[in-house]
Design an enzyme around this catalytic site. Structure first.
Site, PDB file in Angstrom:
ATOM      1  N   ASP A  10      -2.025   1.050  -0.713  1.00  0.00           N
ATOM      2  CA  ASP A  10      -1.409  -0.274  -0.616  1.00  0.00           C
ATOM      3  C   ASP A  10      -2.444  -1.254  -0.064  1.00  0.00           C
ATOM      4  O   ASP A  10      -2.818  -1.189   1.110  1.00  0.00           O
ATOM      5  CB  ASP A  10      -0.173  -0.201   0.307  1.00  0.00           C
ATOM      6  CG  ASP A  10       0.609  -1.502   0.293  1.00  0.00           C
ATOM      7  OD1 ASP A  10       0.012  -2.575   0.536  1.00  0.00           O
ATOM      8  OD2 ASP A  10       1.818  -1.454   0.015  1.00  0.00           O
ATOM      9  N   THR A  33      12.880  -2.036  -7.764  1.00  0.00           N
ATOM     10  CA  THR A  33      12.754  -2.425  -9.180  1.00  0.00           C
ATOM     11  C   THR A  33      11.297  -2.592  -9.596  1.00  0.00           C
ATOM     12  O   THR A  33      10.979  -2.622 -10.784  1.00  0.00           O
ATOM     13  CB  THR A  33      13.454  -3.769  -9.430  1.00  0.00           C
ATOM     14  OG1 THR A  33      12.765  -4.780  -8.671  1.00  0.00           O
ATOM     15  CG2 THR A  33      14.910  -3.728  -8.993  1.00  0.00           C
ATOM     16  N   ARG A  88       6.447  -7.288  -4.364  1.00  0.00           N
ATOM     17  CA  ARG A  88       7.169  -6.413  -5.296  1.00  0.00           C
ATOM     18  C   ARG A  88       8.408  -5.851  -4.621  1.00  0.00           C
ATOM     19  O   ARG A  88       8.319  -5.309  -3.529  1.00  0.00           O
ATOM     20  CB  ARG A  88       6.291  -5.218  -5.691  1.00  0.00           C
ATOM     21  CG  ARG A  88       5.212  -5.523  -6.636  1.00  0.00           C
ATOM     22  CD  ARG A  88       4.732  -4.316  -7.377  1.00  0.00           C
ATOM     23  NE  ARG A  88       4.416  -3.132  -6.576  1.00  0.00           N
ATOM     24  CZ  ARG A  88       3.946  -2.016  -7.092  1.00  0.00           C
ATOM     25  NH1 ARG A  88       3.763  -1.912  -8.392  1.00  0.00           N
ATOM     26  NH2 ARG A  88       3.657  -1.001  -6.337  1.00  0.00           N
ATOM     27  N   ASP A 123      -1.387  -3.467   3.033  1.00  0.00           N
ATOM     28  CA  ASP A 123      -1.300  -2.685   4.270  1.00  0.00           C
ATOM     29  C   ASP A 123      -2.682  -2.303   4.778  1.00  0.00           C
ATOM     30  O   ASP A 123      -2.960  -2.356   5.976  1.00  0.00           O
ATOM     31  CB  ASP A 123      -0.476  -1.409   4.035  1.00  0.00           C
ATOM     32  CG  ASP A 123       1.027  -1.704   4.046  1.00  0.00           C
ATOM     33  OD1 ASP A 123       1.419  -2.803   4.488  1.00  0.00           O
ATOM     34  OD2 ASP A 123       1.784  -0.836   3.598  1.00  0.00           O
TER      35      ASP A 123
HETATM   36  C1  PRP Z   1       0.755  -5.675  -4.300  1.00  0.00           C
HETATM   37  C2  PRP Z   1      -0.529  -6.250  -4.860  1.00  0.00           C
HETATM   38  C3  PRP Z   1      -0.032  -7.077  -6.020  1.00  0.00           C
HETATM   39  C4  PRP Z   1       1.122  -6.267  -6.521  1.00  0.00           C
HETATM   40  C5  PRP Z   1       0.689  -5.534  -7.753  1.00  0.00           C
HETATM   41  O1  PRP Z   1       1.406  -6.593  -3.522  1.00  0.00           O
HETATM   42  O2  PRP Z   1      -1.277  -6.986  -3.932  1.00  0.00           O
HETATM   43  O3  PRP Z   1       0.383  -8.376  -5.666  1.00  0.00           O
HETATM   44  O4  PRP Z   1       1.469  -5.337  -5.489  1.00  0.00           O
HETATM   45  O5  PRP Z   1       1.734  -4.842  -8.302  1.00  0.00           O
HETATM   46  P1  PRP Z   1       2.331  -5.171  -9.745  1.00  0.00           P
HETATM   47  O6  PRP Z   1       1.180  -5.334 -10.674  1.00  0.00           O
HETATM   48  O7  PRP Z   1       3.155  -3.957 -10.059  1.00  0.00           O
HETATM   49  O8  PRP Z   1       3.173  -6.404  -9.644  1.00  0.00           O
HETATM   50  P2  PRP Z   1       2.803  -6.277  -2.786  1.00  0.00           P
HETATM   51  O9  PRP Z   1       3.937  -6.528  -3.727  1.00  0.00           O
HETATM   52  O10 PRP Z   1       2.732  -4.911  -2.191  1.00  0.00           O
HETATM   53  O11 PRP Z   1       2.930  -7.403  -1.706  1.00  0.00           O
HETATM   54  P3  PRP Z   1       2.115  -7.635  -0.344  1.00  0.00           P
HETATM   55  O12 PRP Z   1       0.690  -7.998  -0.721  1.00  0.00           O
HETATM   56  O13 PRP Z   1       2.820  -8.775   0.282  1.00  0.00           O
HETATM   57  O14 PRP Z   1       2.162  -6.371   0.455  1.00  0.00           O
HETATM   58  N1  URA Z   2       0.034  -2.582  -5.019  1.00  0.00           N
HETATM   59  C1  URA Z   2      -0.866  -1.975  -4.215  1.00  0.00           C
HETATM   60  O1  URA Z   2      -1.210  -2.497  -3.157  1.00  0.00           O
HETATM   61  N2  URA Z   2      -1.389  -0.806  -4.609  1.00  0.00           N
HETATM   62  C2  URA Z   2      -1.043  -0.201  -5.766  1.00  0.00           C
HETATM   63  O2  URA Z   2      -1.572   0.876  -6.075  1.00  0.00           O
HETATM   64  C3  URA Z   2      -0.099  -0.845  -6.590  1.00  0.00           C
HETATM   65  C4  URA Z   2       0.422  -2.032  -6.190  1.00  0.00           C
END
Ligand code: PRP
Ligand code: URA
Length: 215
Positions: free
Chosen positions: A206, A114, A110, A209
């Site tokens: 998160d 945005t 994400r 993380d």
């Molecule tokens: C997180 C999560 C989803 C997304 C959900 O990933 O694992 O993929 O956010 O959010 P959304 O429904 O608003 O799209 P992130 O974008 O943080 O990526 P990462 O797993 O690489 O940290």
């Molecule tokens: N992605 C995450 O990892 N946690 C949230 O709460 C939303 C998006």
């Protein structure tokens, strides 16, 4: 498994063991090692529920005493598709349950400003039209990532897709249902809402993380 008329595509897996483990997962004090183990276990338990309507076919078998006819899952192998990164934490638990599964990968993150998904990787088996797909991501927040991932799978030919997550926000469930009403969503909890930064409340923070110990 619970359904709710307001969210016709959603199935909430309310099994007591899943709910117990989810509460530990939400706890800010849960260390990375335990967090990882819990995601793995909850994913396995959820997959048990989400596979309860897989098609079966007759399978002759010789027991030590006589020949009989049992059953086996029919059709092409199930394909697990984690959305990177956090979806990776759900693969091994389900794979233990379905060791013949294939594994594809979708890379999305994400944009922090945005909240829209940015894609960077896509690989699934070639014969997608003949397979059942389990798309895996612990978090369904705005739904942007899930909608983009399902759209990519469909462009590759997939027609039978289920989305497995741990925590869903109402906004995400609605957005995914609006764009892909054919995709059933399985979650362990439907949380209250999103905050201003797009985090699920109360959520678990998160997921990527917490799984990988980054920050
Ligand atoms: C997180 C999560 C989803 C997304 C959900 O990933 O694992 O993929 O956010 O959010 P959304 O429904 O608003 O799209 P992130 O974008 O943080 O990526 P990462 O797993 O690489 O940290
Ligand atoms: N992605 C995450 O990892 N946690 C949230 O709460 C939303 C998006």
């Amino acid at each position: 498994m619970d359904t709710t008329p307001a969210y016709p595509t959603l199935r909430i897996v309310s099994h007591p063991l899943i709910q117990h483990k989810l509460t530990i997962l939400r706890d800010r004090g849960t260390p990375t090692k335990i967090f990882k183990e819990l995601v793995d276990e909850i994913a396995m338990l959820m997959a048990y529920e989400a596979t309860n309507d897989l098609a079966l076919e007759a399978a002759p078998v010789d027991t030590p005493l006589e020949r009989t006819v049992g059953q086996r899952v029919s059709g092409k192998k199930l394909t697990l598709v984690p959305i990177l990164r956090a979806g990776l934490g759900m693969v091994e638990g389900i794979y233990r349950l379905v060791p013949g599964a294939r594994v594809g990968h979708i890379g999305l993150y994400r944009n922090h400003d945005t909240l829209e998904p940015v894609d960077y990787y896509f690989k699934v088996p070639g014969d997608a039209a003949e397979r059942d797909f389990f798309l895996l991501d612990p978090m369904l927040a705005t739904g942007g990532s899930a909608v983009a991932a399902v759209s990519s799978l469909k462009r590759a030919g997939a027609t039978r897709i289920r989305f497995l997550c741990l925590v869903a926000a109402p906004e995400g469930v609605r957005r995914l249902a609006g764009n892909h009403p054919d995709v059933t969503v399985y979650c362990a909890a439907l949380d209250r809402a999103l905050n201003d930064q797009g985090y699920i409340m109360p959520g678990l923070g998160d997921a990527g993380d917490r799984l990988f110990g980054t920050r």
